[in-house]
Every structure is written in C-alpha cells, then in structure tokens.
Enzyme design. Structure first.
Site: not given
Length: 698
Positions: A152, A154, A161, A194, A324, A422, A445, A447
């Site tokens: 897609y 765009q 945006s 993507g 821990r 750590g 989708e 900002d």
C-alpha cells in the site's frame, strides 16, 4: 601446545542460587484469589485458546518459524528468515486447512512483520472494499492465490499525515483510455512502503487524480511495479529498499518513483468514485463518510493490539521481578526454608508503582477495544439503514484512542524494560527489539499528535451544540452526557473526605468527566471568545483529546464489570481493584488538570496518593496470576526473563552460548589486531606487580 579454536564457549553445569525461579513463581501463583483460566477464557474465548494451542504445536516444530537465531541475525538474514516464514505459512495453511483466525494466530505468535505483511494487512483489504466485480477478478483473486504480491503506497518522502498534500499524479489520457502516473519532484517519491523494497509485484498507489485539467485529490490505483516473469522493475518505474531503520528491519520498506508510467483505466479502484472512459467525467462517491467505518475498525483493532503489547511487556517484567532478588529488607526480611533470603524486587513498593498500573492498563485496553468493536458493529448496522448518527463520535473517539493507547504502549514497554534493570538492556529480555518494532505504531494509521486534532474538533463542535441546546445525552454518546453534566454545574467540587472515597466508581467517573469538560470549555472560550488561532492552541487541543480518551478507558473498564455474568465474584473483585488502580494512578499522573479545574483540592490530592499506594498492596499478591491470565506462550514472548517456568538465569546463559562471537575460543581478529599489539607491548616494556607498565629503556 595446540588447541581446537572451533570449540564453542560453554557455561559450567551449575544451578542458580536457591530458591530457584520456578519455586518463586509457584509461590506467587499460589497467592491468586481468582481463577486464571476463567479470566483467560473470558478475554479470548475457549475456542480461540484451543486454536492457539493447536497452531502453537505446529509452529514450534517448524524450522521456518524457529526464533532461536532472531537476536543474532543481520538485517539481510532477518529479511531472508521472514521470507521463509511467509512461504512456509502459505504451505501450512493448505496442509492444515487453517481458517482465517488460525492464520492470524500464527502471525501473532511469530510476532515479527515480514515482506508479505502489508499484502495481507492492507493490499487485500483495500481490494476487497474498494473494487468492482471486474477488478476483483483482475486483482483480488490473483492476490488471494499469491499470484501477485501487493503493498500500500501512500506516504511520500515529503508528505505523510497530510494526505491531501501528496504529489504523485495520475493524469487521465482520454485518447488511450489510460492514466499516466508521474513523480514530478524528489519529495513525491513513495517512501516507507512495507513490502515494496524487494517483495511486491503490485501496489495500491495513492495519487492525485487529474482529469480534464481538474485536480480531484488523492485516489487509489492498483499498479504493477515489477515484471511477473523476472521480477525486474517495469519500464518507467524506479523501485528499491529505503535502507536500515531504528527497528522493523525484517520488513523491506521501500520507495518507488514513476516516470510518465502508463497504466490501464481499470487500474483506478472505482467501487465508489469513477472516471468515465473517453470523456474523463468524474463521478463522486455517494457518501464521503463511507471510508470512516474502515478507519474506525482499523483503529479499534489497534487498541486491542495495544492490549497485547502492554501484556507482553508486563508479563516479562512482572515474572522477572518475582524471580530477581536484590538486597535484604531489614524491616521485613523474606525467609525461605527458615533462612533469610534476598528480597524479590516485586516486593519493593517502587517496583510495584512502576509495574502494577501497567498490568491494569493492559486490561483497560482490552475492555475499551472490545467496546469499540461492539460500537463499530452497531454503527455498521446503522449506516446500512442510512443512519450516520453514531459515526462522528465513534470516529473521533477511535482517533483519540489510537493516539493515547499506542503512546501508552510505547511508554509501558520502555518502563518495563527499565524495570528489569541491567538485564532489560539485553536483547534476550525480549523487550529491546520489541520496543524498536512496536514504535512505528505511534506514527502509522495517523500520527498521534495529528489525530488528537480530529478528536478535539469533534469535542468542540459537540460542546457548542450542548451550549446551544442542540445535543441530547444518550447511551451511545457519553461525550454529550459529561458535557451536559458540566454545564449544569461548572463549579462542581469533588465530595471525597477520605482516601477510601476514591474507590467509589461514580466519584471517579464524575471526576474524569468534569476534567475533560472543563478543558474543552476552556479551549472553546479561547478560540470562540478570545480569537485564539487553532495553531496557538494545539498543546491544549492535544490535552483535551487525551482527557476525553482517558475518561473512555476508565468508563469502559468500570462499566464492563457491572453485572458481569460471565465472571465469578472472585474474579470481578480482583478486576475492580485493578480498575480502581488504573483510574487513580491515571488521575495522579494528571493531577495538575484536576487541581487547576478546581475539582480537587490539595488535601484530596494527598488522599488520592495514599489510596494509590494502598491499592498497590492489594494488587501485589495477584500480580503474577494477572499476567498469567494473558496466556502468552513462551514461544511468543521469546524472552529469557519472562519464561513461565522462571528459569531466567539458565535461559540467559544458554542464549549467550549461541552468540556467534562465542562459537570459537579465540576471536578471528586476534591474529591481525590483538596479537601484534600484545607482542609489541611485550617488547616495549613489562607490567609491574601494581599493574603499571614499566617501559624499557631505549
């Protein structure tokens, strides 16, 4: 003396210091005052959980889904592994006859985006929703069979945006009945797409439709990018990968530019808008609001996705904090088999303050995500009958909730990572790469700061309607309800006289409703009466969107637990305590708003803080059970710190053994770099007993 340099580094077969992690977690689970399985089934359904376990058994034996080397791979290796997963998933779907839910579960458990992710997530859904029957045969059917792979396109290098500012053009050519795609400037290059970098053969391209000399704004086109014969770019198309990113490096985010590239008329997705062949006459969509429903659905699912993100982070951090141990609490020493042991860090109030409200946030996002999907379905039914009354509130709320909750998730993941000390900095924690890969959610989708303006515009419009007597409170429009209550008593004060009064859900909802309404009223006054510009008010505009959406999160959490017949009394009791913690912790973080509005005074603020600490003490015994109820398998978590069995230190050392640098006794660079330096040092001087270098006399 010779040795085999190819022997990997191995840790000695020693056990961790007692008590072991599995015993500590078992001790924690025994404290639970509710049924973990009951809560899991309530959130997911028993059917979904059964499917997850079935799919999980398959994935755990599949080499293409093996996560063992995930933290050691280069970007090229990571993309290659993702490709293998995509191919094998298609085969597994056929072999096991998986339904759509099982396919979604497989991708969820693998928990890493891939070159085909946008093919399923945006390319196919767009083709389903915006194509004619003819276009479905040409594009959708081949896409479903993987005969073409899509993405897609765009976002551009110069615009994200601001969709109306996109520069790529698609000019209708009546003589040939074609569209000519063109990238007129460098900033018009499609960017961040993507799947486009290496995988896609086709793309949904958003381009400015120009017909008969008129610029009609961005419209979608299904465009072939690469040859189906040899995968080379089509003539007139420049395409590639944008390079390494902060995260998300298993995806081939790409760029594309068009040089007067001709595409057929049928490439224009024309379910709603059309361009007539020959004349180029433009026919508008029947209703400009039709696309809002899809956005609401996507954003509601993002809110549900936030639940998973926060749940993953807190599961890891809470389990690790129970295992821990650090220091001995002199005032209240922990004992095990009558021996004093170091204190699990989850016993420290500061650790509880960092983690327990985050557990509550995950549950809050679940209840709000569920409510948003319910309202989406109601709205779809209403729109089918021509009723658009729910749409504006739903669209505005979904926009603001997407902004608020994804920001919450990003902050939660980082807070949980820090809470792991750590070891949280190690990739083996499962939180470092997770943070990197989740981070784009605050931008795509919509900002997050831009979206708050959509929400605020609706809130201000609704406020003006309430003032004018044009809006009526209803079950489905809580915005009108809390604004109307505020207008009836804009000088209201919080009635709390003790910390426990803040456990009253009605008091809490009144407080959040008043705070949101007060902020909206102040912004309206500045803009409408004092002539302040929209730009000058953007900070306050963001704040009122946040206040509105926090009200929604808290209201949905509280209301969902009222008369809930699906849960036992014990489970509801624990969840109500959790909802109170989420609400009051949120109120404490936003305390300035409540005090500045005049609703809370300084004494009540102190009471509020006292009650938050008391709630931490109540939730603490349930902490491990509450994250267990998220039912996230170890395969999904892929974390040494968050294992269900508590074997943290065994897992950390085992994963360190697999580090490529540890596969030989002596690093490959020794001969060329370390050895010459060390030998040169020997020749120039010697080391004395106190650790200083005694230089040889020249």
């Amino acid at each position: 003396m010779s040795f085999d340099n190819n022997v990997p580094t191995k840790f000695p077969a020693l056990a961790p210091k007692a008590p072991s992690g599995d015993l500590l977690l078992a001790h924690e689970r025994a404290k639970a005052q509710f049924n973990v399985d009951e809560l899991s089934k309530f959130m997911y359904t028993e059917e979904w959980l059964n499917k997850m376990h079935k799919v999980l058994k398959v994935l755990e034996t599949e080499p293409a889904f093996d996560k063992t080397n995930r933290y050691y791979e280069s970007r090229q290796q990571r993309v290659g592994s993702a490709y293998m997963k995509d191919k094998r998933l298609i085969e597994l779907i056929r072999e096991h006859n998986w339904d759509e839910t099982e396919v979604q579960i497989a991708s969820f458990l693998y928990d890493m985006s891939s070159p085909f992710t946008l093919h399923y997530g945006m390319f196919i859904p767009t083709l389903k929703s915006q194509t004619t029957d003819e276009q479905k045969k040409l594009f959708l059917e081949p896409a479903l069979k993987h005969q073409i792979i899509g993405c897609y396109a765009q976002t551009e290098l110069g615009h994200g945006s601001n969709v109306q500012g996109l520069e790529t053009t698609a000019t209708y050519i009546p003589e040939t009945n074609e569209f000519e795609l063109h990238s007129p400037t460098l900033t018009s290059a499609k960017w961040w797409i993507g799947g486009l970098g290496t995988a896609a053969t086709h793309a949904i391209v958003m381009a400015r439709l120009i017909s008969n000399g008129k610029d009609l704004g961005p419209h979608p086109f299904c465009v072939q990018i690469r040859s189906l014969e040899d995968h080379r770019p089509m003539k007139g198309v420049t395409v590639g990968d944008i390079g390494p990113k902060f995260g998300f490096n298993s995806v081939d985010n790409g760029f594309v530019m068009f040089d007067h590239y001709r595409i057929p008329h049928v490439a224009f997705l024309s379910k709603y808008a059309q361009v007539k062949p020959g004349s180029g006459e433009y026919i508008k969509p029947p209703n400009a609001k039709l696309s809002y429903g899809t956005m609401v659905f996507v954003r509601a699912n993002i809110v549900m996705g936030v639940r998973y993100a926060i749940a993953k982070a807190t599961t890891i951090a809470v389990r690790y904090s129970a295992v821990r141990q650090q220091f001995v609490d002199a005032a209240s020493p922990r004992k095990w088999n009558n021996k004093v042991i170091e204190t699990p860090v989850l016993d420290y109030t500061m650790q509880q303050y960092r983690l327990l409200p985050t557990i509550a946030a995950a549950y809050a996002c679940f209840f709000t995500g569920s409510e948003m999907l319910r309202l989406y379905n109601l709205n779809q039914e209403a729109m089918q009958q021509g009723n658009f009354s729910l749409l504006a509130d739903l669209h505005a709320s979904s926009s603001g909730l997407k902004s608020l909750t994804t920001t919450m998730a990003v902050e939660a993941i980082e807070d949980c990572r820090r809470a792991c000390g750590g070891h949280g900095y190690s990739m083996f924690s499962g939180l470092g790469m997770f943070y990197q890969d989740y981070l784009p959610n605050v931008t795509w989708e919509g900002d997050n700061y831009i979206l708050t303006q959509q929400t605020a515009r609706y809130l201000l419009k609704t406020f003006r309607n309430v003032v004018a007597g044009k809006a009526v409170p209803s079950e489905y429009n809580q915005t009108v309800t809390y604004l109307s209550q505020y207008m009836q008593n804009p000088k209201a004060k919080c009635p709390a006289t003790s910390p426990k009064d803040f456990l009253n859900p009605e008091l809490v909802l009144s407080a959040f409703g008043f705070r949101a309404a007060y902020g909206i009223a102040q912004v309206a006054e500045q803009i409408d009466r004092h002539g302040r510009s929209w730009n000058s008010m953007l900070v306050e505009i963001s704040r009122i969107s946040k206040a509105h959406c926090q009200f929604m999160l808290i209201r949905n959490f509280i209301v969902s637990l009222q008369d809930n017949a699906k849960l036992s009394k014990d489970t509801v009791k624990v969840l109500r305590t959790l909802s109170a913690l989420f609400a009051l912790h949120t109120m404490e973080k936003e305390l300035a708003d409540f005090v500045l509005s005049g609703y809370l005074n300084s004494e009540q603020a102190t009471m509020l803080k006292t009650q938050v600490i008391d709630l931490l003490e109540q939730v603490r015994p349930q902490a491990v059970a509450l994250v267990d109820a998220f039912a996230l398998p170890d395969y999904y978590l892929h974390s040494a710190l968050g294992r269900y069995d508590g074997k943290v230190y065994e897992s950390m050392t085992s994963m360190a053994e697999r580090e490529p640098l540890n596969q030989t006794m002596v690093v490959a660079e020794y001969e060329k770099i370390i050895k010459p330096l060390v030998h040169q040092g020997k020749n120039q001087g010697r080391w004395s007993a106190d650790g200083t270098l005694q230089h040889a006399k020249l």
